[in-house]
Scaffold this motif. Structure first.
Motif, PDB file in Angstrom:
ATOM      1  N   CYS A 132       0.826  -1.207   0.000  1.00  0.00           N
ATOM      2  CA  CYS A 132       0.000   0.000   0.000  1.00  0.00           C
ATOM      3  C   CYS A 132       0.859   1.255   0.000  1.00  0.00           C
ATOM      4  O   CYS A 132       0.573   2.222  -0.729  1.00  0.00           O
ATOM      5  CB  CYS A 132      -0.935  -0.007   1.202  1.00  0.00           C
ATOM      6  SG  CYS A 132      -2.254  -1.241   1.116  1.00  0.00           S
ATOM      7  N   LEU A 133       1.892   1.268   0.815  1.00  0.00           N
ATOM      8  CA  LEU A 133       2.780   2.430   0.866  1.00  0.00           C
ATOM      9  C   LEU A 133       3.381   2.728  -0.502  1.00  0.00           C
ATOM     10  O   LEU A 133       3.599   3.890  -0.865  1.00  0.00           O
ATOM     11  CB  LEU A 133       3.894   2.194   1.886  1.00  0.00           C
ATOM     12  CG  LEU A 133       3.526   2.367   3.356  1.00  0.00           C
ATOM     13  CD1 LEU A 133       4.651   1.853   4.252  1.00  0.00           C
ATOM     14  CD2 LEU A 133       3.243   3.846   3.672  1.00  0.00           C
ATOM     15  N   GLU A 134       3.656   1.692  -1.268  1.00  0.00           N
ATOM     16  CA  GLU A 134       4.293   1.856  -2.573  1.00  0.00           C
ATOM     17  C   GLU A 134       3.279   1.905  -3.721  1.00  0.00           C
ATOM     18  O   GLU A 134       3.677   1.943  -4.890  1.00  0.00           O
ATOM     19  CB  GLU A 134       5.288   0.711  -2.812  1.00  0.00           C
ATOM     20  CG  GLU A 134       6.440   0.679  -1.821  1.00  0.00           C
ATOM     21  CD  GLU A 134       7.336   1.902  -1.941  1.00  0.00           C
ATOM     22  OE1 GLU A 134       7.433   2.459  -3.057  1.00  0.00           O
ATOM     23  OE2 GLU A 134       7.931   2.315  -0.929  1.00  0.00           O
ATOM     24  N   GLY A 135       1.981   1.863  -3.413  1.00  0.00           N
ATOM     25  CA  GLY A 135       0.957   1.981  -4.443  1.00  0.00           C
ATOM     26  C   GLY A 135       0.876   0.801  -5.391  1.00  0.00           C
ATOM     27  O   GLY A 135       0.477   0.950  -6.559  1.00  0.00           O
ATOM     28  N   ARG A 136       1.218  -0.376  -4.906  1.00  0.00           N
ATOM     29  CA  ARG A 136       1.229  -1.557  -5.771  1.00  0.00           C
ATOM     30  C   ARG A 136      -0.166  -2.179  -5.915  1.00  0.00           C
ATOM     31  O   ARG A 136      -1.007  -2.084  -5.032  1.00  0.00           O
ATOM     32  CB  ARG A 136       2.181  -2.613  -5.223  1.00  0.00           C
ATOM     33  CG  ARG A 136       3.638  -2.243  -5.294  1.00  0.00           C
ATOM     34  CD  ARG A 136       4.121  -2.122  -6.761  1.00  0.00           C
ATOM     35  NE  ARG A 136       5.561  -2.231  -6.866  1.00  0.00           N
ATOM     36  CZ  ARG A 136       6.410  -1.212  -6.793  1.00  0.00           C
ATOM     37  NH1 ARG A 136       5.947   0.014  -6.611  1.00  0.00           N
ATOM     38  NH2 ARG A 136       7.705  -1.418  -6.884  1.00  0.00           N
ATOM     39  N   ALA A 137      -0.371  -2.851  -7.047  1.00  0.00           N
ATOM     40  CA  ALA A 137      -1.577  -3.634  -7.273  1.00  0.00           C
ATOM     41  C   ALA A 137      -1.480  -4.958  -6.520  1.00  0.00           C
ATOM     42  O   ALA A 137      -0.377  -5.399  -6.171  1.00  0.00           O
ATOM     43  CB  ALA A 137      -1.763  -3.887  -8.765  1.00  0.00           C
ATOM     44  N   PRO A 138      -2.597  -5.637  -6.295  1.00  0.00           N
ATOM     45  CA  PRO A 138      -2.567  -6.892  -5.540  1.00  0.00           C
ATOM     46  C   PRO A 138      -2.370  -8.125  -6.412  1.00  0.00           C
ATOM     47  O   PRO A 138      -2.438  -9.243  -5.919  1.00  0.00           O
ATOM     48  CB  PRO A 138      -3.956  -6.916  -4.892  1.00  0.00           C
ATOM     49  CG  PRO A 138      -4.829  -6.243  -5.894  1.00  0.00           C
ATOM     50  CD  PRO A 138      -3.976  -5.163  -6.523  1.00  0.00           C
ATOM     51  N   LYS A 139      -2.125  -7.910  -7.718  1.00  0.00           N
ATOM     52  CA  LYS A 139      -1.966  -9.050  -8.624  1.00  0.00           C
ATOM     53  C   LYS A 139      -1.199  -8.592  -9.849  1.00  0.00           C
ATOM     54  O   LYS A 139      -0.925  -7.396 -10.022  1.00  0.00           O
ATOM     55  CB  LYS A 139      -3.335  -9.630  -9.001  1.00  0.00           C
ATOM     56  CG  LYS A 139      -4.241  -8.615  -9.692  1.00  0.00           C
ATOM     57  CD  LYS A 139      -5.712  -9.013  -9.648  1.00  0.00           C
ATOM     58  CE  LYS A 139      -6.022 -10.275 -10.400  1.00  0.00           C
ATOM     59  NZ  LYS A 139      -7.458 -10.633 -10.334  1.00  0.00           N
ATOM     60  N   GLN A 140      -0.890  -9.552 -10.715  1.00  0.00           N
ATOM     61  CA  GLN A 140      -0.158  -9.270 -11.946  1.00  0.00           C
ATOM     62  C   GLN A 140      -1.108  -9.348 -13.138  1.00  0.00           C
ATOM     63  O   GLN A 140      -2.204  -9.914 -13.037  1.00  0.00           O
ATOM     64  CB  GLN A 140       0.987 -10.279 -12.115  1.00  0.00           C
ATOM     65  CG  GLN A 140       2.041 -10.204 -11.014  1.00  0.00           C
ATOM     66  CD  GLN A 140       3.033 -11.349 -11.102  1.00  0.00           C
ATOM     67  OE1 GLN A 140       2.662 -12.514 -11.029  1.00  0.00           O
ATOM     68  NE2 GLN A 140       4.310 -10.996 -11.265  1.00  0.00           N
ATOM     69  N   PRO A 141      -0.708  -8.825 -14.293  1.00  0.00           N
ATOM     70  CA  PRO A 141      -1.588  -8.884 -15.464  1.00  0.00           C
ATOM     71  C   PRO A 141      -1.977 -10.301 -15.867  1.00  0.00           C
ATOM     72  O   PRO A 141      -3.064 -10.521 -16.409  1.00  0.00           O
ATOM     73  CB  PRO A 141      -0.770  -8.195 -16.562  1.00  0.00           C
ATOM     74  CG  PRO A 141       0.156  -7.287 -15.832  1.00  0.00           C
ATOM     75  CD  PRO A 141       0.490  -7.997 -14.557  1.00  0.00           C
TER      76      PRO A 141
END
Length: 512
Positions: A132-141
């Protein structure tokens, strides 16, 4: 012979009405009709969901890629709480959706309290706070629809979500949609079930008969509250907020990062939510009218919006008023209330849509075959959902009672007479041990013990845990190392929230 249940009438649209209609139509070969008053817009500010929404959407046959595109939806991995502990600039903690690594196997809380108190609990026990701190998605394409690398729910445009569900339910699930004003509730006059609802008299379509009526008419509670007079059990003495101001603001630039969590920032007499969608942010100030005037609440909201980087002055805020509480009963005769008609406390932790999902799933799974069976199901439903509403209240109160912020609003939240007895007892127990599954013994608890740990220790609760024979610090330390290793690996492999959503808009996700 008792009458067979063949036709369900849902009264009211929006997210609640269409979710209920969709779940019931997908699960049963029954006629489902949704009656919706034309020209009445839904409240439209319920923009956060839990991970349970993935199962609900899959249950009714929705494609995740279509949902994300058409509802301006984004991925949500939990909540972040700013300035709740003491109001300082460094005051921040997370309530992620993923369980701590080793939860239930190792006494993580004791090891954290003994050796790592300088590290935020959520950031020590799992990788999701870092994502969350790094703004990442919870999965890959390449991750299939509804599958997860890190557990997630959604942020969504509530107005678009209701219309999306309407199209899906009518085109794919056979739900009959009537735009009509309900003018009268027609009841059974005699027999064993005198007093049941027999039909709704509508201005445009005459009588709409049914066997089970679901009240999704919002805070008006047209059927359960209005017709049957089932009262609201008030909760203003426990949780004081009764107003909200909501605005929608654009990003400063189209490629601004999309937050991976709901951010809740404490204020003088309430808190401000901040939700990121692909095309805009939804921001709102929830507050107590007994502790703050409306104009001051709007001033604070506008100051927050300006300070957070909005490109221009926000539009006028939409004002909402609510009475915190829940119905004394949710199912009366052949009528059951779901959504705002059943109650509302406040939007902290986004429990409103989750309770809709739980209610719809319960009815779908335990659908009475006949009118005679309905009274049995109703008693079980009322007992279960009274328990669930009480646990929601306990959990929300936990955020306030542990705060060290000053001022009348926060001081009153800490007064013992405003704290539910069950929560007071648990807080006493948690002085010497962490929250555990025995504290929340239902199979389908609203909030698990891990959620209580995230809030307790995020809010600065410092337990004194005596050493026990079963405590093995090495096991906890191994889990902390694994969480750090996993976090570094996930950061290297997962795209940003916006990058994944851009990919989905063009290419979609692989089918599940």
């Amino acid at each position: 012979m008792s009458k067979t249940i063949e036709h369900i009438v849902v009264v009211g649209g929006g997210s609640a009405g269409w979710l209920v209609a969709g779940v019931l139509a997908a699960e049963h070969r029954l006629r489902v009709t949704l009656v919706e008053s034309p020209g009445i817009a839904p409240i439209g500010v319920g923009e956060g969901t839990w991970p349970s929404m993935r199962d609900t959407l899959r249950r009714i046959g929705v494609a995740e890629s279509d949902f994300l595109r058409e509802c301006d939806a984004a991925f949500k991995q939990g909540s972040r709480f700013d300035r709740w502990v003491d109001g300082g600039d460094a005051d921040r903690y997370f309530h992620p959706f993923s369980l701590p690594l080793g939860h239930g196997d190792a006494n993580l809380a004791a090891a954290w309290a003994g050796m790592h108190r300088d590290v935020p609990f959520a950031e020590l026990v799992g990788p999701q706070a870092l994502l969350c701190l790094e703004g990442r998605a919870p999965k890959q394409p390449q991750t299939p629809e509804f599958a997860a690398v890190a557990n997630y729910g959604y942020h969504l445009d509530a107005g678009k979500f209701g219309l999306f569900l309407q199209r899906h339910c009518t085109a794919r699930l056979g739900v009959r949609h009537l735009l009509a004003h309900v003018e009268e509730v027609v009841t059974v006059k005699d027999g064993d079930h005198a007093g049941d609802i027999a039909a709704l008299r509508t201005r445009e379509h005459g009588l709409v008969e049914g066997d089970l009526f679901v009240d999704c008419t919002g805070m008006a509670s047209l059927l359960l509250g209005g017709h049957y007079g089932v009262p609201l059990v008030p909760q203003r003495g426990v949780l004081f907020n009764d107003r909200a101001l909501a605005v929608q603001v654009p990003y400063a630039t189209p490629d601004n990062p999309i937050a991976s969590q709901t951010t809740s920032t404490a204020q003088q007499a309430g808190w401000i939510w901040d939700i990121g969608l692909p095309t805009r942010r939804g921001i709102g100030h929830v507050y107590s009218s007994a502790h703050m005037a409306d104009d001051e609440a709007e001033r604070l909201l506008r100051a927050y919006v300006t300070a957070s980087g909005a490109p221009a002055d926000p539009p006028p805020a939409r004002k909402l008023s609510f009475e915190p509480g829940y119905r004394a009963r949710f199912w009366e005769r052949n009528c059951v209330a779901i959504g705002l008609s059943a109650g509302f406390i406040e939007p902290l932790e986004a429990s409103a849509l989750a309770l809709v999902e739980l209610s719809a799933a319960w009815i779908a799974d335990d659908m009475p075959a006949t009118r005679a069976h309905m009274d049995i199901v109703a008693r079980r439903f009322n007992e279960a959902f009274t328990y669930r509403w009480e646990r929601v209240i306990d959990f929300l109160k936990l955020h306030y009672v542990l705060s060290r912020r000053q001022g009348a609003y926060w001081d009153e939240h800490r007064r013992p007479e405003t704290i539910p007895e069950r929560l007071r007892e648990l807080l006493a127990l948690w002085r010497t041990r962490p929250p555990m599954h025995r504290d929340f013994y239902r199979i389908e608890e609203v909030f698990p013990s891990a959620s209580y740990q995230y809030i307790l220790y995020g809010m600065g609760f410092r337990p004194e845990m005596p050493a026990r024979g079963s405590d093995v610090p090495q096991l906890a330390e191994a889990q902390f190392r694994e969480a750090a290793r996993l976090g570094a690996r996930m950061l290297a492999l997962l795209p940003s929230n916006r990058d994944l959503l851009d990919h989905i808009r063009t290419h979609g996700l692989p089918p599940g």
